[in-house]
Write an enzyme that holds these catalytic residues in place. Sequence first.
Site, short mmCIF file in Angstrom:
data_model
loop_
_atom_site.label_atom_id
_atom_site.label_comp_id
_atom_site.label_asym_id
_atom_site.label_seq_id
_atom_site.Cartn_x
_atom_site.Cartn_y
_atom_site.Cartn_z
N GLY A 1 -0.97 -12.53 -4.87
CA GLY A 1 -0.75 -11.47 -3.88
C GLY A 1 -1.99 -11.07 -3.13
O GLY A 1 -2.02 -10.04 -2.46
N GLU B 1 -10.24 5.50 6.17
CA GLU B 1 -11.05 5.03 5.04
C GLU B 1 -10.53 3.70 4.48
O GLU B 1 -11.29 2.81 4.11
CB GLU B 1 -11.05 6.10 3.94
N GLU C 1 -2.13 -13.47 2.50
CA GLU C 1 -0.88 -13.42 3.25
C GLU C 1 -0.23 -14.82 3.25
O GLU C 1 -0.91 -15.82 3.02
CB GLU C 1 -1.16 -13.04 4.71
N ASP D 1 -10.30 -11.33 9.82
CA ASP D 1 -10.16 -10.07 9.09
C ASP D 1 -11.54 -9.47 8.80
O ASP D 1 -11.77 -8.27 9.01
CB ASP D 1 -9.38 -10.34 7.79
N VAL E 1 0.84 -1.21 0.00
CA VAL E 1 0.00 0.00 0.00
C VAL E 1 0.87 1.26 0.00
O VAL E 1 0.59 2.22 -0.73
CB VAL E 1 -0.97 0.00 1.21
N ILE F 1 -13.18 1.14 -1.82
CA ILE F 1 -14.59 1.56 -1.76
C ILE F 1 -14.74 2.60 -0.65
O ILE F 1 -14.39 2.32 0.49
CB ILE F 1 -15.52 0.36 -1.44
N LYS G 1 -13.24 -5.84 10.20
CA LYS G 1 -13.82 -4.80 9.34
C LYS G 1 -15.29 -4.56 9.68
O LYS G 1 -15.76 -3.42 9.71
CB LYS G 1 -13.68 -5.21 7.87
N VAL H 1 -11.20 -0.45 5.71
CA VAL H 1 -12.33 -1.33 5.37
C VAL H 1 -12.61 -1.24 3.88
O VAL H 1 -12.80 -0.14 3.34
CB VAL H 1 -13.62 -0.92 6.12
N1 NAP Z 1 -2.31 -4.95 0.94
C1 NAP Z 1 -3.58 -4.57 0.84
O1 NAP Z 1 -4.24 -4.78 -0.19
C2 NAP Z 1 -4.26 -3.85 1.99
C3 NAP Z 1 -5.60 -3.45 1.84
C4 NAP Z 1 -6.21 -2.74 2.89
C5 NAP Z 1 -5.50 -2.48 4.04
N2 NAP Z 1 -4.21 -2.91 4.15
C6 NAP Z 1 -3.48 -2.60 5.38
O2 NAP Z 1 -2.44 -1.71 5.06
C7 NAP Z 1 -1.33 -1.91 5.96
C8 NAP Z 1 -0.07 -2.18 5.14
O3 NAP Z 1 -0.25 -3.36 4.38
P1 NAP Z 1 0.75 -3.77 3.20
O4 NAP Z 1 0.07 -4.87 2.47
O5 NAP Z 1 1.21 -2.56 2.46
O6 NAP Z 1 1.97 -4.35 4.06
P2 NAP Z 1 3.45 -4.72 3.54
O7 NAP Z 1 3.46 -4.87 2.06
O8 NAP Z 1 3.91 -5.85 4.38
O9 NAP Z 1 4.30 -3.41 3.88
C9 NAP Z 1 4.69 -3.08 5.19
C10 NAP Z 1 5.72 -1.98 5.12
O10 NAP Z 1 6.06 -1.58 6.43
C11 NAP Z 1 7.47 -1.75 6.65
N3 NAP Z 1 7.59 -2.26 8.03
C12 NAP Z 1 6.97 -3.32 8.57
N4 NAP Z 1 7.30 -3.44 9.87
C13 NAP Z 1 8.17 -2.45 10.14
C14 NAP Z 1 8.86 -2.05 11.30
N5 NAP Z 1 8.73 -2.69 12.45
N6 NAP Z 1 9.66 -0.95 11.22
C15 NAP Z 1 9.79 -0.29 10.04
N7 NAP Z 1 9.14 -0.62 8.91
C16 NAP Z 1 8.35 -1.70 8.96
C17 NAP Z 1 7.95 -2.73 5.62
O11 NAP Z 1 9.32 -2.45 5.33
P3 NAP Z 1 10.15 -3.26 4.20
O12 NAP Z 1 9.58 -2.79 2.89
O13 NAP Z 1 11.54 -2.84 4.38
O14 NAP Z 1 9.86 -4.71 4.48
C18 NAP Z 1 7.04 -2.38 4.44
O15 NAP Z 1 7.56 -1.30 3.72
C19 NAP Z 1 -1.77 -3.08 6.87
O16 NAP Z 1 -2.30 -2.57 8.05
C20 NAP Z 1 -2.84 -3.78 6.05
O17 NAP Z 1 -3.77 -4.48 6.85
C21 NAP Z 1 -3.56 -3.59 3.15
#
Ligand code: NAP
Length: 322
Positions: free
Chosen positions: A186, A129, A189, A200, A16, A136, A204, A132
Amino acid sequence: MSARTTRVGLLGCGVVGSGFVELLMREQSRIAARHGVALELGRILVRDGEKVRRHVDPRAVTTNAIDVLDGDCDVVVELVGGVECAGAYVRRAIRNGRDVVTANKALLAAAGRELFDAADRSGVAIGFEASVCGGIPIVRALQRGLAGDSVESLRGIVNGTSNYILSRMEDGLELDEALRLAQERGFAEADPSMDLDGVDAAQKLRILASLAFEEPIVATTVRGIREITRADIDDARASGVVIRHVASVTRVAGGVALRVAPERLTASDPLARVRDENNAVVIHGRAVGELLFLGRGAGSMPTAAAVLSDVIEIARSRRTAA
Ligand SMILES: NC(=O)c1ccc[n+]([C@@H]2O[C@H](COP(=O)([O-])OP(=O)(O)OC[C@H]3O[C@@H](n4cnc5c(N)ncnc54)[C@H](OP(=O)(O)O)[C@@H]3O)[C@@H](O)[C@H]2O)c1
């Protein structure tokens, strides 16, 4: 309209976060012209400071959260995920008087009340926003669009991974094959239990319920899709129905009841037509009647668009307050 600069500090630049950086760069000048706010990206926290990241100026990257939290940003965007670190970062941002935007439903489920109270005390906003249904704009619809109406019921498909898996099972795959495909694409998880067990979706739904209803949550039922077999899917098809993982809120004595579980839906149900990784929410408002929200519930750019919409709203209110 002259644009006032809002500096954005970013915690996390993964799926994200990287979408957010790309979208901000792409839309920056349109946002300034249209909304009268200039958004400027400040420091970016990551875990691995050596990784090459598209669209990211390496000089902005830091592995020390303090550089973002105690730096000169106005808004902190939390896209790290998880509860412990993310919670500590958000608390510090609030204490420092920063507005916060987060996509983190797990954090809000675990500590939402405490964080919103702390934000109120500090006079800052928390935008959520993106927490959830990804792209959307359901949070804003409930907070603003439906402010004049009473919500009578709310039900939806709020976990895109489960819906993707059920769709692939309808195409003939077993659950574990469909899960593998979701992981390859992707959508799921490495540890998919939050999706498969309905946790999850329940997180939400809790957020949606708190936005849509004043009444307290008095009961919660959570069942995932782990037990669904191809035989169930085939049996549903033979009976002219489909199986969907449905999250719903209903009014009961003393409050509202949350239910997350697989359901057999007839073709006339708007949720029956929702396939793949899409999300949908059906709301009945007493005045407005039935509303259907449908779209991409996750993914880099849809979720980033929701995050950016919160940042713009905060920047606009800062501009009005100035
Ligand atoms: N993915 C989706 O489609 C989606 C949809 C809705 C909501 N979300 C929410 O959005 C949030 C992010 O999700 P994501 O999918 O983007 O996660 P992600 O791809 O795992 O990215 C996490 C990022 O945070 C960094 N990070 C993690 N732990 C850290 C720490 N302790 N100290 C410093 N940096 C740290 C990671 O660094 P590195 O890059 O160096 O590993 C990475 O850049 C979550 O809360 C998730 O539930 C995600």
